[in-house]
Design an enzyme around this catalytic site. Structure first.
Site, PDB file in Angstrom:
ATOM      1  N   LEU A  74       2.092  -2.634   0.409  1.00 21.70           N
ATOM      2  CA  LEU A  74       3.337  -3.373   0.164  1.00 21.70           C
ATOM      3  C   LEU A  74       4.297  -2.420  -0.544  1.00 21.70           C
ATOM      4  O   LEU A  74       3.909  -1.772  -1.518  1.00 21.70           O
ATOM      5  CB  LEU A  74       3.075  -4.586  -0.736  1.00 21.70           C
ATOM      6  N   ILE A 132       0.252  -0.054  -3.292  1.00 21.29           N
ATOM      7  CA  ILE A 132       1.698  -0.110  -3.494  1.00 21.29           C
ATOM      8  C   ILE A 132       2.332   1.143  -2.906  1.00 21.29           C
ATOM      9  O   ILE A 132       1.883   2.266  -3.154  1.00 21.29           O
ATOM     10  CB  ILE A 132       2.038  -0.247  -5.004  1.00 21.29           C
ATOM     11  N   LYS A 133       3.370   0.901  -2.100  1.00 18.07           N
ATOM     12  CA  LYS A 133       4.064   2.026  -1.455  1.00 18.07           C
ATOM     13  C   LYS A 133       5.247   2.462  -2.315  1.00 18.07           C
ATOM     14  O   LYS A 133       6.113   1.644  -2.645  1.00 18.07           O
ATOM     15  CB  LYS A 133       4.618   1.569  -0.112  1.00 18.07           C
ATOM     16  N   ILE A 134       5.258   3.734  -2.647  1.00 14.11           N
ATOM     17  CA  ILE A 134       6.343   4.302  -3.443  1.00 14.11           C
ATOM     18  C   ILE A 134       6.966   5.441  -2.631  1.00 14.11           C
ATOM     19  O   ILE A 134       6.233   6.286  -2.094  1.00 14.11           O
ATOM     20  CB  ILE A 134       5.793   4.894  -4.772  1.00 14.11           C
TER      21      ILE A 134
END
Ligand code: G3P
Length: 266
Positions: free
Chosen positions: A62, A92-94
């Site tokens: 996400l 978590i996508k950064i």
């Protein structure tokens, strides 16, 4: 090689998961927008929870929508806290570098966010990677997955070179003559270079080939040594398609004699 579906469309996700071939899901704000097109009364929380349940036992990325260190960290924590309890499968996508065209002095915000969130035990998929250097630094900052955008590299090289193309058109992994983007001759070349560097230095982060537009590019990502490839639903279908398979099906079904078919009737 693991195969993820690049989608936020629940129907596509359920259908593809039912075949048993999937190892995870990648989403991003554009895919969520696409999945919600034409829908009213959107219950986003429930939608994401249902995706996570379908993917139980496999990983789901996400993405944050913020772009400063503080806000990305805050949003990353919230997304993880809200959704990871559902099936314990959230990444978590950064973004590798969350600064915009023309902006300076914010190049480290993505890496800092990766370091902070990883340090808290939140697994990170570093997205929007366009150079092996970005991948190397993201892995060093603590990302568990790095995501080179292969198709967009091909788009860029073809656009710079005035080659017209459609989004799903194949572009050779070996590049063409002197066409390149800073020494990267194709999207698959970017994947290959990252895989080589990670192997050479025994870097544990997984290389996820993203922005894959056709079956041949997916095969080349596998040959380049990508740990994971994420594919749109239509590309997954394309992977299974060959005209000789269809032709063979036709002749075998046409040739089946009643005595053979009857064996398994009733
Ligand atoms: O996996 C990243 C992806 O969603 C971007 O794909 O085709 O828009 O470059 P594309």
């Amino acid at each position: 090689m693991k195969i993820f579906i690049d989608s936020a469309n629940l129907e596509e996700i359920e259908k593809a998961y039912s075949s048993g071939i999937l190892d995870g899901i990648t989403t991003n704000p554009s895919l969520i927008k696409k999945a919600m097109e034409g829908k009213s009364n959107i219950d986003m929380e429930n939608h994401i929870k249902r995706i996570l349940q379908v993917a139980k036992g496999t990983r789901v990325s996400l993405e944050v929508t913020e772009f400063t260190y503080d806000k990305m960290v805050e949003q990353g924590r919230k997304l993880f806290k809200m959704f990871n309890p559902v099936a314990k499968n959230v990444y978590i996508k950064i973004p590798a570098n969350p600064s915009f065209e023309g902006e300076k002095n914010r190049e480290f915000e993505g890496l800092r966010a990766i370091k902070t969130l990883s340090g808290e035990g939140i697994p990170i998929n570093c997205t929007l990677i366009f150079t092996p250097e970005q991948a190397l630094l993201a892995a060093k900052a603590g990302a568990k997955i790095v995501s080179p955008f292969a198709g967009r590299v091909d788009d860029y090289i073809r656009t710079l070179s005035n080659i017209s193309f459609n989004k799903s058109d194949y572009f050779t992994a070996e590049g063409r003559d002197s066409l390149n983007d800073n020494g990267i001759v194709s999207g698959i070349d970017l994947v290959r270079q990252i895989v080589d560097i990670f192997k050479r230095y025994n870097i544990k982060a997984e290389v996820l080939a993203a922005s894959i537009r056709n079956a041949r590019q997916a095969r080349e990502a596998a040959l380049a040594g990508a740990d994971i490839v994420t594919l749109p639903f239509d590309v997954i279908k394309e992977l299974m398609s060959h005209y000789k398979t269809k032709e063979g099906m036709k002749s075998f079904t046409d040739d089946a004699i009643p005595e053979y078919i009857e064996l398994t009737k009733n």
